[in-house]
Design a protein around this motif. Sequence first.
Motif, PDB file in Angstrom:
ATOM      1  N   ALA A   1      -2.169  14.713  27.697  1.00 25.77           N
ATOM      2  CA  ALA A   1      -0.863  14.292  27.175  1.00 25.77           C
ATOM      3  C   ALA A   1      -0.157  13.435  28.213  1.00 25.77           C
TER       4      ALA A   1
ATOM      5  N   THR B   1       9.836  12.344  32.761  1.00 27.06           N
ATOM      6  CA  THR B   1      11.084  13.073  32.919  1.00 27.06           C
ATOM      7  C   THR B   1      12.132  12.512  31.952  1.00 27.06           C
TER       8      THR B   1
ATOM      9  N   GLN C   1      -4.380   8.393  26.766  1.00 31.34           N
ATOM     10  CA  GLN C   1      -3.144   9.176  26.826  1.00 31.34           C
ATOM     11  C   GLN C   1      -2.699   9.553  25.415  1.00 31.34           C
TER      12      GLN C   1
ATOM     13  N   ASP D   1       5.195   1.911  32.897  1.00 27.71           N
ATOM     14  CA  ASP D   1       3.749   2.133  32.852  1.00 27.71           C
ATOM     15  C   ASP D   1       3.075   0.906  32.247  1.00 27.71           C
TER      16      ASP D   1
END
Length: 553
Positions: A327, A331, A361, A420
């Motif tokens: 997964a 935050t 992912q 990312d």
Amino acid sequence: MLGRMMDFPLTLTHLFERAERLFPGRPIVSRKADRSLARATVKDFGVRTRRLMSALEGLGVQPGTRVATLAWNHAQHLEVYFAVPLMGAIVHTLNLRLHPNEIAYIADHAEDSVVVVDASLVPLLEKFIDKVPWIRHVVVIADGTTEVKGGYLDYEKLLEGAEPRAELPQLDERAAAMLCYTSGTTGNPKGVLYTHRSTCLHAMAVCLRDSLGLASMDTAMPVVPMFHAAAWGIPYAAIATGAKLVFPGPHLDPASIVELMEGEEVTLAAGVPTIWLGILDLLDRDRKAEKAHDLSRVRTMVIGGAAAPPAMIDGFKTRHGLEVTHAWGMTEMNPLGTVARLKPDMVGQAWDTELPVRATQGFPVMFVEHRLMDESGKALPWDGKTMGELEVRGPWVASSYFADEGKDRFTETGWFKTGDVVTIDPEGYVTITDRAKDVVKSGGEWISSVALENALMSHPAVLEAAVFAAAHPKWDERPVAAIVQRPGSDVSEEELAGHIKDQFASYWLPDAYVFMDQIPRTSTGKFLKTRLRELYGDILLVTSQPPPAVKAK
Ligand code: AMP
């Protein structure tokens, strides 16, 4: 307008009262500092949480007050997780792995006025408490081995002297419940305020069968610390569903975790890849030594926070029959974003076909939307090849940081820029190729360090691999691989280069290998590439130096 649904508030009060009424007998098990197990039930948890509310009120905690925790995962931490937000106050989880100066910055920035601290962490607190003028009370969770010092309050005595709060206040679902800071490897950490609404919706998402599928039948063990993004929402989701909870306390070594998983019949455990690499290594060694473990109750092991190497997912499955759920989250997202679930038409295929899907992912859970953008803000195609920045939005994605910092991460059209670098395939599966600040840009081309790391970690002699950008006179940057060998292995740079050479274009292959005993990590278990660059960022410039592959042995 008549005839519509109720505007029922999504608050933790509902999850808490639901657990008290429907699941009072469900167990909450915590490993204590002395390794013994403390057993409680949801009923005990309910009464103690209500007592804690009265006690905190007596200390002046009001709606909006920040109550910090500096603690491992255990039942008392769970009590604070609920008591504080149920009062309309904000629980702020401090990361005990940070440097005291960093914790001081964060506690000061958050204006924490009460700190609930494990007895074993009081020395850490004392390293920074003087720098945080807001702190009025320190409440110590004693572990029976140490006295609570004068001036500090004893958590248990505080509870004994307080009446359980009978009526819980009605809260606005948009009220803040929890404050978590990002790890901030560049710049200062930034605060993210989870609301009751975001936390409740997130808890529900954790329970969806296509995400982690947490249910009352489960025994959930968050190995991921409660100071890291609400332990991925698992404590809240477990209370909401009546799942049994198992907390590992401060004992996070592989043997202790495996022992708890076996003894408490854990069905779902969650943690970062480092924890699971250690566990896989232990299971492999024990298997060779014919030491059996009964992990037959384990339904899945959730791995996130950093990329789970395919070789690890494969090792768990093929050597131990254990399933990994990979997964991705942040935050800033309460934190769950995507989960690597198979779609129906992918089920039943050969493991070799399934593994690459499980190693992505994954695709977003319900209510999270994602898109792929280039540097100029143009949408990029979902072709599984084009790399760009991942942007997300949804009801549990931050709309700004605490104190309105880091505005450049939020677009005007309501998307959050994750930082990312990823590809998205036509089915919506995300593959992280890098953190934007860690990307290797060689002659203008992006090289995925994560893809190289995954390939290197499939070599049996490699325990861990981290690929980072080193400065290069011609290409600007070139990839260099830092390698930690499995104990007892001895692998050469040439062999590693040969192992991965057919999987990548030649310009992707690392220019050098550095062998180390340990890869530096952040406080939340990610490779600390800034440190690798500090240590070895110049090795391709200094040609007269001995070759970098000198083994650190
Ligand atoms: P944090 O806010 O500390 O949880 O860090 C969030 C960041 O961790 C993400 O932006 C990713 O860079 C990284 N991360 C989280 N989960 C994964 C994963 N499954 N694979 C790769 N990177 C991940």
